[in-house]
Design a protein around this motif. Structure first.
Motif, short mmCIF file in Angstrom:
data_model
loop_
_atom_site.label_atom_id
_atom_site.label_comp_id
_atom_site.label_asym_id
_atom_site.label_seq_id
_atom_site.Cartn_x
_atom_site.Cartn_y
_atom_site.Cartn_z
N VAL A 101 0.86 -1.17 0.00
CA VAL A 101 0.00 0.00 0.00
C VAL A 101 0.90 1.23 0.00
O VAL A 101 1.99 1.21 0.57
N ASP A 102 0.47 2.27 -0.66
CA ASP A 102 1.32 3.45 -0.80
C ASP A 102 1.06 4.53 0.24
O ASP A 102 1.97 5.25 0.64
N GLU A 103 -0.18 4.62 0.68
CA GLU A 103 -0.53 5.70 1.60
C GLU A 103 -1.72 5.28 2.46
O GLU A 103 -2.64 4.61 1.98
N ILE A 104 -1.68 5.66 3.73
CA ILE A 104 -2.77 5.36 4.66
C ILE A 104 -3.12 6.63 5.41
O ILE A 104 -2.24 7.30 5.97
N THR A 105 -4.39 6.97 5.40
CA THR A 105 -4.89 8.11 6.17
C THR A 105 -5.91 7.60 7.17
O THR A 105 -6.75 6.75 6.84
N PHE A 106 -5.85 8.10 8.39
CA PHE A 106 -6.81 7.71 9.41
C PHE A 106 -7.94 8.74 9.44
O PHE A 106 -7.70 9.95 9.45
N LEU A 107 -9.17 8.24 9.42
CA LEU A 107 -10.35 9.09 9.28
C LEU A 107 -11.05 9.34 10.61
O LEU A 107 -11.17 8.44 11.44
N GLU A 108 -11.54 10.56 10.75
CA GLU A 108 -12.43 10.91 11.86
C GLU A 108 -13.82 11.10 11.28
O GLU A 108 -14.04 12.00 10.46
N CYS A 109 -14.74 10.24 11.69
CA CYS A 109 -16.10 10.24 11.13
C CYS A 109 -17.12 10.47 12.24
O CYS A 109 -16.80 10.50 13.42
N GLU A 110 -18.38 10.57 11.85
CA GLU A 110 -19.44 10.78 12.82
C GLU A 110 -19.53 9.64 13.82
O GLU A 110 -19.82 9.85 15.00
N HIS A 111 -19.28 8.42 13.37
CA HIS A 111 -19.39 7.24 14.24
C HIS A 111 -18.04 6.74 14.74
O HIS A 111 -17.95 5.61 15.22
N SER A 112 -17.01 7.56 14.63
CA SER A 112 -15.69 7.13 15.07
C SER A 112 -15.68 6.83 16.57
O SER A 112 -16.31 7.53 17.36
N VAL A 113 -14.93 5.80 16.95
CA VAL A 113 -14.81 5.42 18.35
C VAL A 113 -13.42 5.71 18.91
O VAL A 113 -13.19 5.57 20.10
N ARG A 114 -12.50 6.11 18.05
CA ARG A 114 -11.14 6.44 18.50
C ARG A 114 -10.65 7.68 17.76
O ARG A 114 -10.72 7.74 16.53
N THR A 115 -10.18 8.65 18.51
CA THR A 115 -9.71 9.90 17.91
C THR A 115 -8.26 10.22 18.28
O THR A 115 -7.80 11.33 18.06
N LYS A 116 -7.56 9.24 18.85
CA LYS A 116 -6.14 9.42 19.16
C LYS A 116 -5.37 8.23 18.63
O LYS A 116 -5.84 7.09 18.67
N ASN A 135 9.29 -5.91 0.43
CA ASN A 135 8.80 -4.93 -0.52
C ASN A 135 9.79 -3.77 -0.66
O ASN A 135 10.72 -3.64 0.14
N PHE A 136 9.55 -2.93 -1.64
CA PHE A 136 10.45 -1.81 -1.92
C PHE A 136 9.87 -0.47 -1.46
O PHE A 136 10.60 0.51 -1.37
N ILE A 137 8.55 -0.41 -1.22
CA ILE A 137 7.89 0.86 -0.97
C ILE A 137 7.24 0.85 0.41
O ILE A 137 6.41 -0.01 0.71
N LYS A 138 7.62 1.81 1.24
CA LYS A 138 7.03 1.95 2.57
C LYS A 138 5.82 2.87 2.49
O LYS A 138 5.85 3.92 1.84
N ALA A 139 4.76 2.48 3.17
CA ALA A 139 3.54 3.29 3.15
C ALA A 139 3.78 4.63 3.84
O ALA A 139 4.43 4.72 4.88
N LYS A 140 3.20 5.67 3.26
CA LYS A 140 3.18 6.99 3.89
C LYS A 140 2.00 7.02 4.85
O LYS A 140 0.87 6.68 4.49
N LEU A 141 2.25 7.41 6.11
CA LEU A 141 1.19 7.46 7.11
C LEU A 141 0.77 8.90 7.36
O LEU A 141 1.61 9.78 7.57
N ASN A 142 -0.54 9.12 7.32
CA ASN A 142 -1.09 10.43 7.65
C ASN A 142 -1.89 10.31 8.94
O ASN A 142 -2.55 9.31 9.19
N GLY A 143 -1.87 11.35 9.77
CA GLY A 143 -2.62 11.35 11.01
C GLY A 143 -4.11 11.49 10.77
O GLY A 143 -4.59 11.43 9.63
N LEU A 144 -4.85 11.68 11.85
CA LEU A 144 -6.30 11.77 11.75
C LEU A 144 -6.73 12.98 10.93
O LEU A 144 -6.27 14.09 11.15
#
Length: 238
Positions: A101-116, A135-144
């Protein structure tokens, strides 16, 4: 094949120094010595065959002998709401990074149960999975990020998907994928997206898709989405 991580581009004959943690793993845990050949990856599409030329504790030095390069012809960005139990989202991270996977973003939604989030721990998981899977490619991590902020972003040529249940068979994700492009797929929280959130995503050009007939946990849905995007790109064109 023992692979280590060093996040910088290098050239043949360069000498690089692994950080303390990677050095200890190389010299103390795996008991490598001078003149042994090992690999490291920079997580940016390159893997290096090296020879150990320095074995100072906490500062292993590697001389680059040759370089392999890899370019993935598509880009996978998964935006997912963190689960209530941290170990479940950590399991998701590990598995999608093994799949690729190339990129991961963590979402804050109306029904979210974790915000940290513990992004430092998440980063370590991605590095470990990168090395384990070779693998050759490390995923980029984005915060909430708030869902409404993310769906406002536009990228030319990108396919935007929102995974929801009860979609007709013609809306299965794998049937909608265009090969060799960029993808952003939204995975909702344990309580799913609200109807209003789904409507707003659709109004911003996100296509509602199904991941299959089963009702999946959040972390399972993220892994399935990643796998289906890979499979869709590997199916031969008729």
């Amino acid at each position: 094949m023992h692979i280590f991580y060093h996040p910088q581009k290098s050239s043949v004959n360069d000498v690089v120094t692994l950080d303390k943690e990677e050095s200890q793993h190389c010299l103390k845990v795996l008991r490598h010595k001078k003149s042994d050949q090992v690999y490291f990856t920079n997580g940016m599409g390159e893997r290096y065959l090296c020879r150990i030329v320095g074995d100072q504790p906490g500062a292993a030095q590697l001389e680059v002998l040759s370089i392999e390069s890899f370019t993935r012809p598509f880009h996978i960005h998964i935006a997912i709401a963190p689960t209530k139990q941290p170990d479940r989202i950590e399991w998701f991270l590990e598995k999608v990074c093994e799949l690729g996977v190339d990129e991961i973003t963590f979402l804050e939604c109306e029904h979210s149960v974790r915000t940290k989030l513990k992004l430092e721990r998440a980063e370590k998981i991605t590095i470990s999975a990168l090395k384990q899977s070779k693998n050759f490619i490390k995923a980029k991590l984005n915060g909430l990020v708030k869902l409404d902020e993310l769906i406002q972003t536009q990228q030319e040529g990108r396919q935007n998907f929102v995974a929801i249940a009860n979609q007709p068979i013609e809306n299965y994700l794998i049937a909608k994928v265009k090969k060799h492009t960029s993808y952003l797929i939204l995975i909702g929280p344990e309580g799913d997206f609200s109807a209003a959130e789904i409507d707003r995503a659709i109004s911003r050009g996100f296509l509602p898709v199904s991941l299959g007939e089963s009702v999946l946990r959040t972390e399972t849905a993220g892994i399935v989405a990643c796998h289906l995007l890979h499979v869709a790109n590997q199916i031969p064109t008729p």
